[in-house]
Design an enzyme around this catalytic site. Structure first.
Site, short mmCIF file in Angstrom:
data_model
loop_
_atom_site.label_atom_id
_atom_site.label_comp_id
_atom_site.label_asym_id
_atom_site.label_seq_id
_atom_site.Cartn_x
_atom_site.Cartn_y
_atom_site.Cartn_z
N ASN A 1 -11.62 39.14 9.33
CA ASN A 1 -10.27 39.42 8.42
C ASN A 1 -10.20 38.24 7.45
O ASN A 1 -10.20 37.12 7.94
CB ASN A 1 -9.13 39.56 9.46
CG ASN A 1 -8.08 39.38 8.47
OD1 ASN A 1 -7.85 39.72 7.15
ND2 ASN A 1 -6.54 39.03 9.21
N CYS B 1 -4.32 39.69 12.32
CA CYS B 1 -5.31 39.91 13.43
C CYS B 1 -4.95 39.36 14.69
O CYS B 1 -5.42 39.63 15.69
CB CYS B 1 -6.77 39.76 13.09
SG CYS B 1 -6.79 37.92 12.16
N HIS B 2 -4.14 38.39 14.56
CA HIS B 2 -3.66 37.69 15.69
C HIS B 2 -2.68 38.67 16.65
O HIS B 2 -2.57 38.14 17.93
CB HIS B 2 -2.75 36.36 15.47
CG HIS B 2 -1.61 36.59 14.70
ND1 HIS B 2 -1.46 36.93 13.20
CD2 HIS B 2 -0.48 36.93 14.93
CE1 HIS B 2 -0.37 37.10 12.85
NE2 HIS B 2 0.53 37.18 13.94
N GLU C 1 6.02 34.98 16.69
CA GLU C 1 6.73 36.08 16.63
C GLU C 1 7.41 36.10 18.11
O GLU C 1 7.63 37.83 18.27
CB GLU C 1 5.55 36.97 16.37
CG GLU C 1 5.22 37.05 14.96
CD GLU C 1 4.13 38.04 14.71
OE1 GLU C 1 4.20 39.13 14.96
OE2 GLU C 1 3.37 37.62 13.88
#
Length: 158
Positions: free
Chosen positions: A119, A127-128, A154
């Site tokens: 990515n 992508c994490h 997050e």
């Protein structure tokens, strides 16, 4: 191509644009860090101001809306995987296997993993948020320590 740097709380980043869209975001020293023949450093591009503001809000634990264009370069397969990544909601995760099954019942999680690992627009194309089977932490081109920190931003608990 134009570039600017961003000092994130988890490491220095390179942001690249064609002047109209973001084409790349990488942590310095990460796997698959690109080599550019010609790139012009320009901290004053309007799109760079927008993306830096997005990162500032993101690292404060907000869920900022993307108000700039993204233009990753890759094969059709990789572009398809990266599009799926953009559809993973903030604060949620998916596994490589789940993404593979979204593409085809016969798709391998390893093939998806290869695309995810390449990515070119870190964090913005999230992508994490992709985990191994059973929700296990797996590699991250920027380093597993950075992946853990991004999941913490997050409020994703592993």
């Amino acid at each position: 191509m134009y570039s600017t740097d961003y000092s994130s709380p988890i490491g220095e980043m390179l942001i690249v644009s064609d002047g109209e869209a973001i084409c790349g975001v990488w942590f310095y020293g990460q796997k698959h860090f690109p080599k550019f023949k010609e790139i012009i450093k320009d901290d004053n591009l309007a799109i760079f101001k927008d993306v830096k503001q997005w990162f500032d809000e993101y690292f404060k634990g907000l869920n900022p809306k993307i108000n700039f264009k993204l233009k990753p370069q890759g094969t059709d397969f990789r572009l398809k995987v990266w599009k799926i990544l953009t559809e993973i909601p903030y604060g949620e995760t998916r596994t490589y296997g789940q993404i593979a099954r979204m593409i085809s019942p016969k798709m391998s999680a390893q093939a998806v993993g290869g695309a995810v690992g390449h990515n070119p627009i870190a964090i913005i194309i999230p992508c994490h948020r992709v985990l191994g089977s059973d929700g296990k932490l797996t590699g991250y081109a920027g380093g597993i320590d950075k992946k853990i920190e991004l999941l913490k931003v997050e409020d994703i608990r592993i």
